[in-house]
Design a protein around this motif. Structure first.
Motif, PDB file in Angstrom:
ATOM      1  N   ARG A  44       4.223   1.088  -8.565  1.00  0.00           N
ATOM      2  CA  ARG A  44       4.764   2.222  -7.798  1.00  0.00           C
ATOM      3  C   ARG A  44       5.710   1.719  -6.720  1.00  0.00           C
ATOM      4  O   ARG A  44       5.366   0.777  -5.996  1.00  0.00           O
ATOM      5  CB  ARG A  44       3.654   3.013  -7.138  1.00  0.00           C
ATOM      6  CG  ARG A  44       2.846   3.854  -8.107  1.00  0.00           C
ATOM      7  CD  ARG A  44       1.881   4.778  -7.403  1.00  0.00           C
ATOM      8  NE  ARG A  44       0.731   5.016  -8.259  1.00  0.00           N
ATOM      9  CZ  ARG A  44      -0.351   5.689  -7.905  1.00  0.00           C
ATOM     10  NH1 ARG A  44      -0.444   6.196  -6.685  1.00  0.00           N
ATOM     11  NH2 ARG A  44      -1.346   5.852  -8.747  1.00  0.00           N
ATOM     12  N   MET A  46       7.325   3.060  -3.436  1.00  0.00           N
ATOM     13  CA  MET A  46       7.228   4.196  -2.518  1.00  0.00           C
ATOM     14  C   MET A  46       7.922   3.865  -1.213  1.00  0.00           C
ATOM     15  O   MET A  46       7.702   2.774  -0.660  1.00  0.00           O
ATOM     16  CB  MET A  46       5.775   4.559  -2.268  1.00  0.00           C
ATOM     17  CG  MET A  46       5.074   5.005  -3.554  1.00  0.00           C
ATOM     18  SD  MET A  46       3.300   5.145  -3.373  1.00  0.00           S
ATOM     19  CE  MET A  46       3.169   6.559  -2.315  1.00  0.00           C
ATOM     20  N   GLY A  47       8.729   4.769  -0.717  1.00  0.00           N
ATOM     21  CA  GLY A  47       9.501   4.561   0.503  1.00  0.00           C
ATOM     22  C   GLY A  47       8.631   4.351   1.729  1.00  0.00           C
ATOM     23  O   GLY A  47       9.048   3.734   2.699  1.00  0.00           O
ATOM     24  N   LEU A  48       7.388   4.859   1.684  1.00  0.00           N
ATOM     25  CA  LEU A  48       6.516   4.730   2.849  1.00  0.00           C
ATOM     26  C   LEU A  48       5.682   3.439   2.793  1.00  0.00           C
ATOM     27  O   LEU A  48       4.909   3.161   3.709  1.00  0.00           O
ATOM     28  CB  LEU A  48       5.583   5.941   2.950  1.00  0.00           C
ATOM     29  CG  LEU A  48       6.292   7.275   3.229  1.00  0.00           C
ATOM     30  CD1 LEU A  48       5.279   8.422   3.278  1.00  0.00           C
ATOM     31  CD2 LEU A  48       7.081   7.229   4.527  1.00  0.00           C
ATOM     32  N   PHE A  49       5.861   2.682   1.729  1.00  0.00           N
ATOM     33  CA  PHE A  49       5.165   1.407   1.613  1.00  0.00           C
ATOM     34  C   PHE A  49       6.178   0.285   1.797  1.00  0.00           C
ATOM     35  O   PHE A  49       7.327   0.408   1.375  1.00  0.00           O
ATOM     36  CB  PHE A  49       4.530   1.269   0.216  1.00  0.00           C
ATOM     37  CG  PHE A  49       3.211   2.000   0.071  1.00  0.00           C
ATOM     38  CD1 PHE A  49       3.115   3.358   0.269  1.00  0.00           C
ATOM     39  CD2 PHE A  49       2.065   1.308  -0.291  1.00  0.00           C
ATOM     40  CE1 PHE A  49       1.906   4.038   0.127  1.00  0.00           C
ATOM     41  CE2 PHE A  49       0.849   1.960  -0.439  1.00  0.00           C
ATOM     42  CZ  PHE A  49       0.770   3.322  -0.236  1.00  0.00           C
ATOM     43  N   ASP A  50       5.720  -0.787   2.397  1.00  0.00           N
ATOM     44  CA  ASP A  50       6.615  -1.951   2.519  1.00  0.00           C
ATOM     45  C   ASP A  50       6.864  -2.603   1.165  1.00  0.00           C
ATOM     46  O   ASP A  50       7.967  -3.061   0.868  1.00  0.00           O
ATOM     47  CB  ASP A  50       5.981  -2.999   3.458  1.00  0.00           C
ATOM     48  CG  ASP A  50       6.163  -2.591   4.917  1.00  0.00           C
ATOM     49  OD1 ASP A  50       5.371  -3.042   5.763  1.00  0.00           O
ATOM     50  OD2 ASP A  50       7.104  -1.810   5.196  1.00  0.00           O
ATOM     51  N   ASP A  51       5.826  -2.709   0.391  1.00  0.00           N
ATOM     52  CA  ASP A  51       5.931  -3.418  -0.898  1.00  0.00           C
ATOM     53  C   ASP A  51       5.542  -2.508  -2.039  1.00  0.00           C
ATOM     54  O   ASP A  51       5.018  -1.414  -1.846  1.00  0.00           O
ATOM     55  CB  ASP A  51       4.980  -4.638  -0.916  1.00  0.00           C
ATOM     56  CG  ASP A  51       5.348  -5.637   0.163  1.00  0.00           C
ATOM     57  OD1 ASP A  51       4.421  -6.086   0.887  1.00  0.00           O
ATOM     58  OD2 ASP A  51       6.543  -5.938   0.282  1.00  0.00           O
ATOM     59  N   TRP A  53       3.362  -1.273  -5.202  1.00  0.00           N
ATOM     60  CA  TRP A  53       1.914  -1.205  -5.440  1.00  0.00           C
ATOM     61  C   TRP A  53       1.678  -1.416  -6.922  1.00  0.00           C
ATOM     62  O   TRP A  53       2.426  -0.893  -7.757  1.00  0.00           O
ATOM     63  CB  TRP A  53       1.385   0.165  -5.012  1.00  0.00           C
ATOM     64  CG  TRP A  53      -0.076   0.395  -5.307  1.00  0.00           C
ATOM     65  CD1 TRP A  53      -1.116   0.117  -4.497  1.00  0.00           C
ATOM     66  CD2 TRP A  53      -0.625   0.957  -6.491  1.00  0.00           C
ATOM     67  NE1 TRP A  53      -2.311   0.473  -5.079  1.00  0.00           N
ATOM     68  CE2 TRP A  53      -2.038   0.997  -6.324  1.00  0.00           C
ATOM     69  CE3 TRP A  53      -0.104   1.433  -7.696  1.00  0.00           C
ATOM     70  CZ2 TRP A  53      -2.917   1.487  -7.292  1.00  0.00           C
ATOM     71  CZ3 TRP A  53      -0.973   1.913  -8.667  1.00  0.00           C
ATOM     72  CH2 TRP A  53      -2.373   1.926  -8.460  1.00  0.00           C
ATOM     73  N   LEU A 175      10.408  10.647  -8.794  1.00  0.00           N
ATOM     74  CA  LEU A 175      10.124  11.821  -7.973  1.00  0.00           C
ATOM     75  C   LEU A 175      11.364  12.281  -7.210  1.00  0.00           C
ATOM     76  O   LEU A 175      12.297  11.500  -7.013  1.00  0.00           O
ATOM     77  CB  LEU A 175       9.013  11.491  -6.956  1.00  0.00           C
ATOM     78  CG  LEU A 175       7.702  11.012  -7.571  1.00  0.00           C
ATOM     79  CD1 LEU A 175       6.655  10.794  -6.488  1.00  0.00           C
ATOM     80  CD2 LEU A 175       7.185  12.011  -8.586  1.00  0.00           C
ATOM     81  N   ASP A 179      10.839   8.178  -4.730  1.00  0.00           N
ATOM     82  CA  ASP A 179       9.732   7.304  -5.148  1.00  0.00           C
ATOM     83  C   ASP A 179       9.623   7.326  -6.672  1.00  0.00           C
ATOM     84  O   ASP A 179      10.003   8.296  -7.312  1.00  0.00           O
ATOM     85  CB  ASP A 179       8.415   7.808  -4.531  1.00  0.00           C
ATOM     86  CG  ASP A 179       8.367   7.581  -3.031  1.00  0.00           C
ATOM     87  OD1 ASP A 179       7.418   8.102  -2.397  1.00  0.00           O
ATOM     88  OD2 ASP A 179       9.270   6.904  -2.487  1.00  0.00           O
TER      89      ASP A 179
END
Lengths: 208, 766
Positions: A44, A46-51, A53, A175, A179
């Motif tokens: 995954r 995701m813009g709200l995660f640093d790395d 997943w 999405l 993301d």
């Protein structure tokens, strides 16, 4: 000269015939006789995660409309879609939900798409998505745009890919906010044992 | 004989009058408006809301799949879409539907996290902003972003990184869980209509379509589900149907019975025609005047007022008996002679109805105007028009044997009969101690019990809220009401802790007062120091979450969330039955689950504008209140009648003698109730007052005997008594138990009064 061209043309006909994938042929190939199990690796972005997943597990499907996603890494999680009902469980956080499938929810959308693909249910996919199929000699691509989406947002896009004359080996879910999730699919298995395993997993899920 | 000009004019105008009455009158059937009156502004506003507000426009639909089965989702989806397409239906939603609320969380509440996170910020913030709490919060956020709810969480978290807007919803998450922990055997929905629940014709159509679509869908899907419905529109429709049936049935029966009686007594169709035309005029005028004064006429007014026939018919009957067969001049003289008795009788009857009107029951004010108008119009028509309608060719009917026999018998054995009556009276007085008063006003409508049982059955499938008991908070401004409610929540929390209350549903976390929202934000901003911000950033980093996008904790946005915004959002349908807003006053309803009423009352007793409200208790309080008012009204009415008679006769003895048949009839009726153990209500007293007012007329006619012919006078009284007893007696066939009560009381009363007159009164000699 003309003779040579004609011979080459005639010889290439079978090859052309074999290269002509259609969405129907892909779906027919995806459709299991009894039940199917596919291993997956998920990434995954995701813009709200640093790395990124990463997760992995198995996908099960049984015609006409049962689908189960068993995530084993990084945490055990199970999600099953049977008809229009979704059941979700995550033992680590003691979470359990049972609700109607809402295809505008991205996680459910990917599950619904998997369910449609893995049970070879083209009618179901056409109800939920606008389908665009493309194929070449070596591979095929099915692009699905969700029909149901928020008016101010782009629709969820799901792209399934596979090698020619083979089942899907890749899926991407993109999405509206940018993301995305990518799935690498492998080791498809079919048969009664798979069906039994699926039944056991469903029972354990519903028993919670 | 040629008809007079007056009679021609009368018969020509009559159809016009009836047409005006029928086509210009607005008829109402809301039985609550007839009976229930609030004592204070809050109860009145609440009653009004129940009658025509959101509460009145909703149904609860419950589908039963059968034991061990579940209602199919496909069935639900198809049926709901059909229900939404019914004309007049605004929306239908499952009682456990959260989709609207969840979308409102992201679109509306996320930006107000700083204002709505708690009711007690001083206690909440230390638990949110410690280092360990922030680490846990960041871990929870990561899990949430990886869950099926990720999409919703993402929308909220970019506006509210700490997810403070979800803080308040933690407290209702358990409530939702309990609410929705119902067995899957039932699928429950709320259907909201555009029109008020009291708009019965439209609601009946909607009810029919709900049933039709359900049956069709059931057959299509080959299921054996069962549909149960409840809601104020159902009760209103059942009440109206019952009243319409009653009015039609009773009117037809009493019309047929009266016709036969008239023919039996007067043996003339012509006489019947005169009298009935007169009565039609009386009723048409009464309807027009009542509609003019009140703006509408209630069905119960028509039903009770139709007994007016039994009263108003007395005057033309007396005229017929005394003056039929005479020439016009003779007729007019005879009528002039007996008119003072008729006038006195009308006045005493009027006093009875006016006392009813002054009792305070909303519906009986209408009845008083209706019947008062009818009596006056009947009297005037009898005096000035009826003689001109009559002809000299009418039959003179010989008096019945009983009419001739009974007065003579009573005179012969007067003292014996008086002694017997006295013995009965004493025995009656002794019984009065056993009189039982109805304590529960709900017993007034036993014919609706089947609906009440169904309502209870359906509500048990939903939530554990007690629909008839809640806390009512009021205020002249919305802000004041919300602030008061916040104080109430604190008291309710305490009662909860002490075990006196299981749970309650207020307006938090959906909305708070402006004052509390500003306080929340101020407290948060002062507690959110650089240290906390660093803790948060570190926690985000440890969880692999973006510090750049989630690390800035900017909660300085200044707009507060208003109630109007909430009521325009998808959350509105969850809250609309808890808010009653008007220009003068605002009400906020806090629903309660299982509780100890005494504990709640004690906790709220010192809070102004806050009431523990129990619908059942309100009705029972009203029952006692009505009973007391009815007693006062009855006594005042009797005293006024006695005074009027004394003014006329200038003799206490004569006055008492005239009143004695009425009083003794009343006493014997009361004794009978006491002896049979029948629980009496204010309705019994109302009927009682009517019976006494009519019986006083008999006393006056018999006492004065203005025509000088006692047998004729008694014959006229017999005809009056029979018509009254018959017309009121026909109410016994009504489905509405309120009308049945009136039937029993008045019919028995007038018969007894009639029989007692020759026993107790020595009339002026023939």
């Amino acid at each position: 000269m003309i003779k040579k061209i004609a011979v080459v043309f005639l010889l290439s006909l079978p090859a052309m015939g074999f290269a002509q994938e259609s969405i129907e042929s892909v779906m027919a190939r995806m459709k299991p006789d009894i039940a199917v199990k596919i291993a997956y690796q998920e990434t995954r972005y995701m813009g709200l995660f640093d790395d990124e997943w990463h997760g992995s597990g198995y996908l099960y499907a049984e015609i006409p409309d049962v689908m189960l996603k068993q995530q084993l890494q990084p945490e055990v999680e199970m999600m099953a879609a049977q008809g229009s009902q979704l059941t979700y469980s995550k033992p680590a956080t003691q979470t359990f939900h049972q609700l109607q499938i809402d295809e505008s929810n991205p996680m459910m959308a990917s599950l619904a798409a998997f369910k449609g693909m893995m049970t070879g249910n083209l009618v179901y996919l056409r109800q939920l998505y606008d389908l665009k199929f493309a194929s070449s000699e070596l591979s095929w691509t099915l692009e699905m745009l969700a029909k149901d989406h928020e008016p101010e947002e782009e629709p969820i896009k799901i792209i399934m890919q596979g090698l020619s004359e083979q089942a899907a080996n890749k899926m991407s879910v993109i999405l509206p906010d940018g993301d995305r999730s990518s799935y690498e699919l492998s080791q498809p298995q079919q048969g009664l044992l798979i069906k039994t395993k699926l039944v056991v997993l469903l029972q354990s899920l519903k028993g919670q | 004989m040629r008809p007079s000009l007056a009679s021609l004019f009368f018969f020509l105008c009559l159809p016009l009058l009836i047409a005006i009455a029928v086509f210009t009158t607005h008829f109402q059937t809301n039985i609550a408006a007839f009976v229930i009156a609030g004592d204070n502004a809050e109860e009145i506003l609440l009653a009004s809301e129940i009658q025509s507000g959101t509460l009145s426009r909703r149904y609860i639909l419950s589908v039963d799949a059968g034991e061990g089965k579940q209602v199919s989702a496909v069935f639900i989806q198809r049926w709901l879409s059909q229900l939404k397409s019914i004309s007049g239906v605004v929306d239908v939603w499952a009682t456990d539907e959260k989709r609207g609320a969840l979308s409102a969380l992201a679109s509306l509440y996320a930006q107000h996290g700083a204002q709505l996170y708690s009711r007690t910020p001083e206690q909440a913030l230390p638990e949110i902003l410690t280092e360990s709490a922030l680490i846990e919060r960041a871990a929870g956020l990561r899990q949430a972003l990886l869950s099926p709810q990720a999409q919703m969480i993402k929308k909220i978290v970019v506006q509210d990184p700490l997810l403070l807007s979800l803080n308040g919803f933690k407290s209702i998450a358990n409530q939702f869980k309990t609410q929705n922990n119902t067995t899957p055997q039932y699928a429950n929905f709320i259907l909201e209509t555009k029109m008020s629940g009291m708009d019965v014709p439209e609601q009946i159509q909607i009810q029919e379509q709900i049933n039709t679509t359900f049956t069709a869908q059931k057959e299509l899907s080959q299921q054996s589900y069962q549909l149960d419905m409840t809601g104020i529109p159902l009760f209103a429709a059942a009440t109206q149907s019952m009243m319409e049936t009653d009015i039609k049935f009773v009117s037809i029966i009493s019309a047929v019975a009266l016709t036969l009686l008239f023919l039996f007594i007067f043996r003339s169709f012509r006489v019947m025609f005169w009298v009935f035309s007169l009565l039609m005029t009386v009723m048409a005028v009464a309807v027009i005047i009542t509609n003019f004064i009140f703006g509408s006429v209630h069905g119960m007014t028509i039903a009770i007022g139709s007994t007016l026939i039994g009263v108003c018919i007395d005057y033309p009957i007396h005229v017929l008996v005394h003056a039929q067969g005479m020439e016009l001049e003779q007729r007019l003289t005879r009528i002039k002679k007996i008119f003072p008795s008729l006038l006195m009788g009308a006045l005493t009857t009027l006093i009875g109805y006016v006392a009813l009107g002054l009792s305070g029951y909303p519906g009986f004010q209408q009845v008083a105007v209706y019947t008062g108008t009818g009596i006056i119009v009947s009297l005037l028509l009898t005096r000035y028009l009826f003689p001109k309608l009559m002809t000299a060719g009418a039959k003179v009917v010989a008096p019945f044997r009983f009419i001739a026999f009974w007065p003579v018998f009573c005179q012969r054995y007067r003292w014996g009969l008086i002694s017997a009556v006295l013995v009965l009276s004493v025995a009656g007085i002794v019984q009065l101690d056993r009189l039982q008063w109805m304590q529960d006003l709900q017993q007034l409508t036993p014919e609706l019990d089947y609906l009440k049982v169904q309502d209870k059955k359906i509500r048990e499938r939903l939530v554990s809220m007690e629909p008839g008991r809640f806390v009512l908070v009021s205020g002249d401004s919305l802000e004041a009401t919300l602030q008061r409610a916040e104080q109430v929540y604190l008291r309710l929390d305490k009662v909860k802790q002490e075990g006196g209350l299981e749970d309650y549903f207020g307006l938090y976390p959906w909305v708070l007062s402006q004052q509390q929202q500003l306080k929340n934000q101020r407290t948060l901003l002062s507690a959110l120091t650089q240290k906390q911000r660093d803790f948060w950033r570190n926690a985000l980093q440890k969880q692999g979450l973006s510090v750049q996008r989630l690390g800035e904790l900017d909660y300085t946005q200044s707009e507060i969330l208003t109630v109007q915004q909430v009521l325009q959002s998808p959350v509105a349908k969850l809250l609309s039955n808890q808010l009653v807003l008007s220009d003068q006053q605002n009400l906020l309803i806090i629903w309660l689950t299982a509780h100890q009423p005494e504990a709640l009352q004690a906790a709220l007793v010192d809070m102004p504008h806050v009431h523990y409200f129990s619908q059942r208790d309100m009705l029972n309080r009203m029952a006692v209140d009505y009973q007391q008012r009815a007693q006062v009204t009855l006594l005042a009415g009797l005293a006024l009648i006695a005074f009027l008679l004394w003014l006329r006769y200038k003799s206490v003895l004569l006055t008492l003698q005239t009143l004695s048949p009425a009083f003794l009839a009343a006493l014997l009726i009361l004794a009978l109730w006491a002896w049979t153990g029948e629980a009496i209500s204010f309705l019994h007293l109302v009927g009682f007052l009517l019976a006494v007012a009519i019986c006083v007329d008999y006393g006056i006619f018999y006492q004065e005997n203005r025509s000088g012919h006692l047998v004729l006078t008694y014959q006229a009284m017999a005809a009056s008594m029979l018509t009254s007893a018959l017309v009121f007696g026909c109410l016994i066939f009504a489905q509405t138990s309120m009308l049945q009560t009136l039937a029993k009381v008045v019919s028995c009363g007038v018969v007894l009064g009639f029989l007692l007159c020759p026993v107790l009164i020595r009339p002026k000699s023939d």
